[in-house]
Design a protein around this motif. Structure first.
Motif, PDB file in Angstrom:
ATOM      1  N   ASP A  50       0.830  -1.204   0.000  1.00  0.00           N
ATOM      2  CA  ASP A  50       0.000   0.000   0.000  1.00  0.00           C
ATOM      3  C   ASP A  50       0.871   1.263   0.000  1.00  0.00           C
ATOM      4  O   ASP A  50       0.546   2.264  -0.664  1.00  0.00           O
ATOM      5  N   GLU A  51       1.975   1.210   0.732  1.00  0.00           N
ATOM      6  CA  GLU A  51       2.915   2.337   0.764  1.00  0.00           C
ATOM      7  C   GLU A  51       3.477   2.614  -0.627  1.00  0.00           C
ATOM      8  O   GLU A  51       3.608   3.768  -1.050  1.00  0.00           O
ATOM      9  N   LEU A  52       3.812   1.527  -1.354  1.00  0.00           N
ATOM     10  CA  LEU A  52       4.316   1.681  -2.714  1.00  0.00           C
ATOM     11  C   LEU A  52       3.283   2.349  -3.607  1.00  0.00           C
ATOM     12  O   LEU A  52       3.597   3.301  -4.338  1.00  0.00           O
ATOM     13  N   CYS A  53       2.059   1.869  -3.567  1.00  0.00           N
ATOM     14  CA  CYS A  53       1.002   2.407  -4.424  1.00  0.00           C
ATOM     15  C   CYS A  53       0.679   3.855  -4.077  1.00  0.00           C
ATOM     16  O   CYS A  53       0.424   4.672  -4.974  1.00  0.00           O
ATOM     17  N   THR A  54       0.698   4.176  -2.801  1.00  0.00           N
ATOM     18  CA  THR A  54       0.456   5.559  -2.372  1.00  0.00           C
ATOM     19  C   THR A  54       1.561   6.470  -2.869  1.00  0.00           C
ATOM     20  O   THR A  54       1.321   7.605  -3.315  1.00  0.00           O
ATOM     21  N   GLN A  55       2.792   5.972  -2.813  1.00  0.00           N
ATOM     22  CA  GLN A  55       3.935   6.722  -3.327  1.00  0.00           C
ATOM     23  C   GLN A  55       3.763   6.977  -4.826  1.00  0.00           C
ATOM     24  O   GLN A  55       4.001   8.092  -5.310  1.00  0.00           O
ATOM     25  N   LEU A 166      -5.002  -6.153  -4.038  1.00  0.00           N
ATOM     26  CA  LEU A 166      -5.794  -5.431  -5.033  1.00  0.00           C
ATOM     27  C   LEU A 166      -6.907  -4.590  -4.412  1.00  0.00           C
ATOM     28  O   LEU A 166      -7.469  -3.715  -5.075  1.00  0.00           O
ATOM     29  N   GLU A 167      -7.196  -4.857  -3.146  1.00  0.00           N
ATOM     30  CA  GLU A 167      -8.227  -4.094  -2.445  1.00  0.00           C
ATOM     31  C   GLU A 167      -7.634  -2.999  -1.554  1.00  0.00           C
ATOM     32  O   GLU A 167      -8.377  -2.284  -0.888  1.00  0.00           O
ATOM     33  N   SER A 168      -6.310  -2.873  -1.541  1.00  0.00           N
ATOM     34  CA  SER A 168      -5.689  -1.873  -0.672  1.00  0.00           C
ATOM     35  C   SER A 168      -6.026  -0.462  -1.154  1.00  0.00           C
ATOM     36  O   SER A 168      -6.176  -0.223  -2.358  1.00  0.00           O
ATOM     37  N   PRO A 169      -6.176   0.492  -0.223  1.00  0.00           N
ATOM     38  CA  PRO A 169      -6.534   1.861  -0.599  1.00  0.00           C
ATOM     39  C   PRO A 169      -5.560   2.474  -1.602  1.00  0.00           C
ATOM     40  O   PRO A 169      -5.978   3.137  -2.561  1.00  0.00           O
ATOM     41  N   GLY A 170      -4.270   2.254  -1.395  1.00  0.00           N
ATOM     42  CA  GLY A 170      -3.270   2.836  -2.295  1.00  0.00           C
ATOM     43  C   GLY A 170      -3.416   2.304  -3.702  1.00  0.00           C
ATOM     44  O   GLY A 170      -3.322   3.067  -4.680  1.00  0.00           O
ATOM     45  N   TYR A 171      -3.638   1.005  -3.838  1.00  0.00           N
ATOM     46  CA  TYR A 171      -3.770   0.404  -5.165  1.00  0.00           C
ATOM     47  C   TYR A 171      -5.021   0.911  -5.868  1.00  0.00           C
ATOM     48  O   TYR A 171      -5.008   1.197  -7.071  1.00  0.00           O
ATOM     49  N   ARG A 172      -6.104   1.058  -5.131  1.00  0.00           N
ATOM     50  CA  ARG A 172      -7.370   1.465  -5.727  1.00  0.00           C
ATOM     51  C   ARG A 172      -7.328   2.907  -6.227  1.00  0.00           C
ATOM     52  O   ARG A 172      -7.939   3.230  -7.262  1.00  0.00           O
ATOM     53  N   GLN A 173      -6.591   3.795  -5.506  1.00  0.00           N
ATOM     54  CA  GLN A 173      -6.551   5.189  -5.933  1.00  0.00           C
ATOM     55  C   GLN A 173      -5.479   5.467  -6.981  1.00  0.00           C
ATOM     56  O   GLN A 173      -5.568   6.430  -7.740  1.00  0.00           O
TER      57      GLN A 173
END
Length: 210
Positions: A50-55, A166-173
């Motif tokens: 999630d940290e990666l996707c948010t980044q 795939l359901e993590s907040p970072g991935y979804r946004q």
């Protein structure tokens, strides 16, 4: 061990009596460790992803990163040399390895590799019985050879976690390609698919049959 053994015979004896198939006994310890720390292990991996996707999302907001096409989990041999079971996870846009905006995090898979590191320590002590025919360099090569088996366990763990990732907040946004893929393998080397958008697979199959 006989002092008359040459290096090749010594290595064969060493492998046969102290290395081959020993990793199978570690499966029990790994499974026990996983069951005891399941919540922490899974949440740690999910939080890292999630940290990666948010980044990546923040970089997209800044205009320095395009839509994400690839997420690549890298097995690092150099880390294994230092008894460090760290995986590097990168997010790439359409430029793949030429993506100039670095977006990466580190995940520790020590719960899987810990038994290997302990076993290698014991091998260092055992080698003294082989009259210097088995060296620390030999042990390091054995360690790298054995580590691949533990890496495969790590890959299976990652694959089992994909539905949650795939359901993590970072991935979804995060803005991502419809054909996004998740891979795991050696750093910028041979890899295998952890996840590929099923819709894109269906499109390619339909197109191929048209």
């Amino acid at each position: 061990m006989s002092k008359l053994m040459d290096k090749q015979a010594a290595m064969q004896d060493f492998l046969q009596n102290h290395v081959l198939d020993r990793w199978q006994y570690d499966l029990i310890e790994i499974d026990q460790r996983y069951n005891e720390q399941k919540d922490h292990i899974e949440s740690s991996f999910c939080d890292t992803f999630d940290e990666l996707c948010t980044q990546a999302f923040m970089q997209q907001q800044q205009g320095s990163k395009g839509e994400i096409h690839t997420i690549y989990v890298s097995y690092l041999r150099t880390g294994i040399m230092e008894n460090c079971a760290t995986y590097r996870i990168d997010a790439y846009d359409e430029n793949w390895f030429l993506d100039r905006t670095e977006c990466s995090v580190l995940w520790d898979a020590y719960f899987i590799f810990a038994p290997l590191f302990e076993r290698v320590k014991k091998l260092e002590k055992i080698k003294s019985a082989y009259a210097r025919k088995i060296t620390s360099m030999d042990i390091e090569r054995i360690k790298q050879m054995e580590a691949i088996k533990y890496h495969l366990l790590a890959v299976e763990f990652m694959r089992s976690m994909v539905p949650v990732l795939l359901e993590s907040p970072g991935y979804r946004q995060m803005t991502k390609s419809p054909k996004i893929c998740l891979f795991a393998g050696e750093y910028r080397d041979q890899c295998e698919v952890l996840y590929q958008n099923p819709d894109s697979v269906n499109e390619e199959t339909s197109g191929a049959g048209a």
